[in-house]
Design a protein around this motif. Structure first.
Motif, PDB file in Angstrom:
ATOM      1  N   ASP A 126      16.319 -40.366  74.523  1.00  0.00           N
ATOM      2  CA  ASP A 126      16.393 -41.378  73.474  1.00  0.00           C
ATOM      3  C   ASP A 126      16.760 -40.802  72.110  1.00  0.00           C
ATOM      4  O   ASP A 126      16.786 -41.529  71.119  1.00  0.00           O
ATOM      5  CB  ASP A 126      15.066 -42.125  73.365  1.00  0.00           C
ATOM      6  N   GLY A 127      17.015 -39.510  72.035  1.00  0.00           N
ATOM      7  CA  GLY A 127      17.472 -38.921  70.783  1.00  0.00           C
ATOM      8  C   GLY A 127      16.394 -38.765  69.734  1.00  0.00           C
ATOM      9  O   GLY A 127      16.667 -38.867  68.534  1.00  0.00           O
ATOM     10  N   ARG A 133      17.376 -30.401  71.672  1.00  0.00           N
ATOM     11  CA  ARG A 133      18.496 -31.250  72.054  1.00  0.00           C
ATOM     12  C   ARG A 133      19.155 -30.826  73.367  1.00  0.00           C
ATOM     13  O   ARG A 133      20.122 -31.433  73.804  1.00  0.00           O
ATOM     14  CB  ARG A 133      19.566 -31.260  70.947  1.00  0.00           C
ATOM     15  N   ASP A 134      18.639 -29.782  74.008  1.00  0.00           N
ATOM     16  CA  ASP A 134      19.150 -29.423  75.326  1.00  0.00           C
ATOM     17  C   ASP A 134      18.064 -29.720  76.353  1.00  0.00           C
ATOM     18  O   ASP A 134      16.884 -29.839  76.014  1.00  0.00           O
ATOM     19  CB  ASP A 134      19.525 -27.945  75.372  1.00  0.00           C
ATOM     20  N   TRP A 135      18.474 -29.863  77.601  1.00  0.00           N
ATOM     21  CA  TRP A 135      17.513 -30.110  78.671  1.00  0.00           C
ATOM     22  C   TRP A 135      18.020 -29.459  79.949  1.00  0.00           C
ATOM     23  O   TRP A 135      19.195 -29.618  80.302  1.00  0.00           O
ATOM     24  CB  TRP A 135      17.332 -31.622  78.899  1.00  0.00           C
ATOM     25  N   PRO A 136      17.168 -28.715  80.664  1.00  0.00           N
ATOM     26  CA  PRO A 136      17.623 -27.978  81.854  1.00  0.00           C
ATOM     27  C   PRO A 136      17.770 -28.859  83.084  1.00  0.00           C
ATOM     28  O   PRO A 136      16.919 -28.873  83.974  1.00  0.00           O
ATOM     29  CB  PRO A 136      16.513 -26.934  82.043  1.00  0.00           C
ATOM     30  N   LEU A 137      18.852 -29.599  83.146  1.00  0.00           N
ATOM     31  CA  LEU A 137      19.136 -30.448  84.306  1.00  0.00           C
ATOM     32  C   LEU A 137      19.889 -29.620  85.341  1.00  0.00           C
ATOM     33  O   LEU A 137      21.115 -29.677  85.450  1.00  0.00           O
ATOM     34  CB  LEU A 137      19.940 -31.669  83.887  1.00  0.00           C
ATOM     35  N   THR A 138      19.133 -28.843  86.125  1.00  0.00           N
ATOM     36  CA  THR A 138      19.749 -27.940  87.094  1.00  0.00           C
ATOM     37  C   THR A 138      19.331 -28.246  88.528  1.00  0.00           C
ATOM     38  O   THR A 138      19.816 -27.597  89.456  1.00  0.00           O
ATOM     39  CB  THR A 138      19.367 -26.485  86.771  1.00  0.00           C
ATOM     40  N   ALA A 139      18.437 -29.201  88.732  1.00  0.00           N
ATOM     41  CA  ALA A 139      17.884 -29.479  90.064  1.00  0.00           C
ATOM     42  C   ALA A 139      18.721 -30.509  90.802  1.00  0.00           C
ATOM     43  O   ALA A 139      19.159 -31.507  90.226  1.00  0.00           O
ATOM     44  CB  ALA A 139      16.442 -29.967  89.930  1.00  0.00           C
ATOM     45  N   GLU A 164      27.849 -44.218  83.725  1.00  0.00           N
ATOM     46  CA  GLU A 164      27.262 -45.560  83.763  1.00  0.00           C
ATOM     47  C   GLU A 164      26.493 -45.882  82.486  1.00  0.00           C
ATOM     48  O   GLU A 164      26.275 -47.047  82.157  1.00  0.00           O
ATOM     49  CB  GLU A 164      26.310 -45.685  84.955  1.00  0.00           C
ATOM     50  N   LEU A 165      26.066 -44.847  81.764  1.00  0.00           N
ATOM     51  CA  LEU A 165      25.262 -45.030  80.558  1.00  0.00           C
ATOM     52  C   LEU A 165      26.115 -45.052  79.289  1.00  0.00           C
ATOM     53  O   LEU A 165      25.588 -45.233  78.196  1.00  0.00           O
ATOM     54  CB  LEU A 165      24.222 -43.905  80.450  1.00  0.00           C
ATOM     55  N   LEU A 166      27.431 -44.883  79.437  1.00  0.00           N
ATOM     56  CA  LEU A 166      28.281 -44.771  78.250  1.00  0.00           C
ATOM     57  C   LEU A 166      28.321 -46.044  77.416  1.00  0.00           C
ATOM     58  O   LEU A 166      28.599 -45.999  76.226  1.00  0.00           O
ATOM     59  CB  LEU A 166      29.703 -44.377  78.655  1.00  0.00           C
ATOM     60  N   GLU A 167      28.076 -47.192  78.024  1.00  0.00           N
ATOM     61  CA  GLU A 167      28.102 -48.436  77.265  1.00  0.00           C
ATOM     62  C   GLU A 167      26.823 -48.639  76.456  1.00  0.00           C
ATOM     63  O   GLU A 167      26.728 -49.576  75.671  1.00  0.00           O
ATOM     64  CB  GLU A 167      28.312 -49.631  78.192  1.00  0.00           C
ATOM     65  N   THR A 168      25.834 -47.765  76.657  1.00  0.00           N
ATOM     66  CA  THR A 168      24.565 -47.879  75.953  1.00  0.00           C
ATOM     67  C   THR A 168      24.602 -47.038  74.675  1.00  0.00           C
ATOM     68  O   THR A 168      25.631 -46.457  74.322  1.00  0.00           O
ATOM     69  CB  THR A 168      23.399 -47.415  76.840  1.00  0.00           C
ATOM     70  N   GLU A 169      23.429 -46.915  74.020  1.00  0.00           N
ATOM     71  CA  GLU A 169      23.331 -46.112  72.800  1.00  0.00           C
ATOM     72  C   GLU A 169      22.892 -44.684  73.100  1.00  0.00           C
ATOM     73  O   GLU A 169      22.363 -43.992  72.235  1.00  0.00           O
ATOM     74  CB  GLU A 169      22.357 -46.747  71.819  1.00  0.00           C
ATOM     75  N   ILE A 170      23.115 -44.219  74.307  1.00  0.00           N
ATOM     76  CA  ILE A 170      22.715 -42.867  74.678  1.00  0.00           C
ATOM     77  C   ILE A 170      23.390 -41.847  73.765  1.00  0.00           C
ATOM     78  O   ILE A 170      24.589 -41.941  73.480  1.00  0.00           O
ATOM     79  CB  ILE A 170      23.065 -42.601  76.163  1.00  0.00           C
ATOM     80  N   VAL A 174      23.178 -36.073  75.205  1.00  0.00           N
ATOM     81  CA  VAL A 174      22.488 -36.471  76.435  1.00  0.00           C
ATOM     82  C   VAL A 174      23.509 -36.823  77.511  1.00  0.00           C
ATOM     83  O   VAL A 174      23.376 -36.431  78.674  1.00  0.00           O
ATOM     84  CB  VAL A 174      21.528 -37.647  76.164  1.00  0.00           C
ATOM     85  N   HIS A 175      24.543 -37.553  77.112  1.00  0.00           N
ATOM     86  CA  HIS A 175      25.599 -37.906  78.073  1.00  0.00           C
ATOM     87  C   HIS A 175      26.253 -36.656  78.640  1.00  0.00           C
ATOM     88  O   HIS A 175      26.460 -36.547  79.853  1.00  0.00           O
ATOM     89  CB  HIS A 175      26.649 -38.793  77.400  1.00  0.00           C
TER      90      HIS A 175
END
Length: 445
Positions: A126-127, A133-139, A164-170, A174-175
């Motif tokens: 959610d910012g 601002r980084d997150w270990p999305l490795t799994a 799919e989340l690009l139309e949101t305020e993400i 994060v994207h």
């Protein structure tokens, strides 16, 4: 004119200000928040693909437009300014700071790298300005522990494709990070049965809206005892959820690139690994007839490389105020803050999750605020009046402390700026994340 401070600019604080000003025309309210922006968990705790929930902001915006209500952001009550500094400016103070920390999960391995608090992950996507601002999305295989709305939000964000989340305020960062995520399977574990799950029908159905995600409800654990059946008969929302789950159990498999598994009656007992998460061990539970469960002694090891704990939020203590660490709340009597001996602290009130615990929806928050404000108004004739009644005095004091506070007009500038950032890309907005940048934009002429 009565002067009241509200600490916390989320729904609880804004509703309290609204109820107070509508009940008494001779009241002005200053709402303080440690963030530069209003709306609390509506901005920083709701998944970006929840536009209907975020429409609550429209109603909150109308409240903050009231000239008798003033927003003062980027001021951390008890840290930037001590309570005794602000007391001379107000007849009463209402604490509405909510709950933004993760509830503890006391099992071995909980501190391993790859074991994450759900609240931290929500703040990241959610910012929130105060998380990395980084997150270990490795799994590729991920476990989510919990059966509430936050758990299914986290599972949905992890399982969906980033585009799919690009139309949101993400937020853009994060994207980009989600775009590189190798996840194929997300497993949601609930300690109790489907009749005790805490998610709402809307949240549950939204799991199945992605064309890229196969939602799989595993029949093991789809069990009901007498208490479960009684709840299903008496609560329409629970029946709706159970109906959806049973339909999903029975349907034919669909060939989609990602899978989201719902598993009931599985209690986490250990997060496995030595220097990082390599698995999750759960114990199969059985219903006891009264809505609770007990362990069966049968254990399963799940091959996951990350675990997200979404078992509830917890409030943080407030400087110079009593705090019950067991319940995570401020002791009170109908919203009147009580000291450690059970005596009322004059002029101190509490509302929202820090009053009742992190349970309930927006409707509960309004009812909660009504009780607190009724107590405040009943006490008002006996409260000692503020020594300094000029509203400008508070801002002058903050300026003397060299605090860069934000205002309602400043938020409106930032709001327009974020909307303008999103417009060229067909998005509702693009969030500004860094705190100093938010403050700088808010202060532009």
């Amino acid at each position: 004119m009565t002067r009241v401070a509200v600490v916390g600019a989320g729904p609880a604080g804004i509703y309290a200000a609204d109820i107070l000003t509508k009940a008494n025309a001779a009241v002005t309210v200053d709402i303080f928040d440690r963030l530069p922006t209003p709306y609390g968990l509506i901005r920083y705790g709701v998944a970006p693909d929840h536009p209907r929930i975020k429409e609550i902001i429209t109603a909150l915006h109308q409240v903050l437009d009231d000239p008798r209500i003033r927003f003062i952001g980027n001021v951390d009550y008890g840290v930037d300014v001590k309570p005794e500094e602000l007391d001379p400016f107000y007849d009463a103070t209402v604490i509405a700071t909510g709950a933004d920390r993760d509830r503890d999960l006391d099992i071995p391995g909980v501190d391993l790298p790859g074991s994450f608090g759900g609240a931290d992950f929500v703040s990241w996507y959610d910012g929130h300005p105060d998380v990395p601002r980084d997150w270990p999305l490795t799994a590729s295989q991920v476990a989510v522990i919990g059966a509430g709305n936050v758990a299914v939000d986290i599972a949905r964000i992890l399982a969906k494709t980033a585009d799919e989340l690009l139309e949101t305020e993400i937020p853009d960062n994060v994207h980009r990070r989600l775009l590189a995520s190798p996840v194929t399977d997300v497993h949601v574990f609930s300690r109790r049965g489907p009749g005790q799950a805490k998610f709402t029908p809307q949240e549950l159905r939204e799991l199945d809206e992605s064309p890229n995600v196969e939602v799989i409800v595993h029949p093991e654990g789809m069990e009901f005892d007498e208490a479960s059946l009684a709840t299903i008969r008496s609560r329409r929302s629970v029946k709706m959820c159970v109906d959806v789950l049973q339909n999903w159990v029975a349907r034919e498999p669909r060939d989609r690139p990602r899978r989201l598994h719902l598993r009931f009656l599985q209690a986490p007992v250990e997060i496995l690994g030595t220097d990082r998460v390599t698995g999750l061990r759960t114990e199969t539970q059985q219903l006891t007839g009264d809505g609770w469960v007990r362990g069966t002694g049968r254990y399963t090891n799940w091959n996951v490389q990350a675990v997200y704990r979404a078992i509830g939020y917890r409030s943080r203590p407030i400087a110079d105020l009593p705090f019950d660490p067991t319940t995570g709340t401020i002791p009170h009597d109908a919203g009147r803050v009580l000291d450690l001996d059970g005596n009322r602290i004059p002029g101190r009130y509490v509302t929202g999750w820090i009053k009742r615990g992190p349970v309930g929806l927006i409707g509960h928050t309004k009812k909660d605020a009504s009780e607190t404000i009724a107590s405040l108004l009943a006490d008002l004739p006996a409260l000692p009046p503020a020594a300094h009644r000029d509203p400008a005095g508070v801002l002058a004091h903050l300026n003397r402390r060299n605090l860069e506070f934000t205002t309602w007009s400043g938020w409106q500038r930032l709001d327009r700026h974020e909307i303008d950032l999103g417009r060229p890309h067909g998005r509702k907005r693009v969030k500004v994340v860094p705190r100093d940048e938010m403050v700088e934009i808010s202060k532009r002429a």
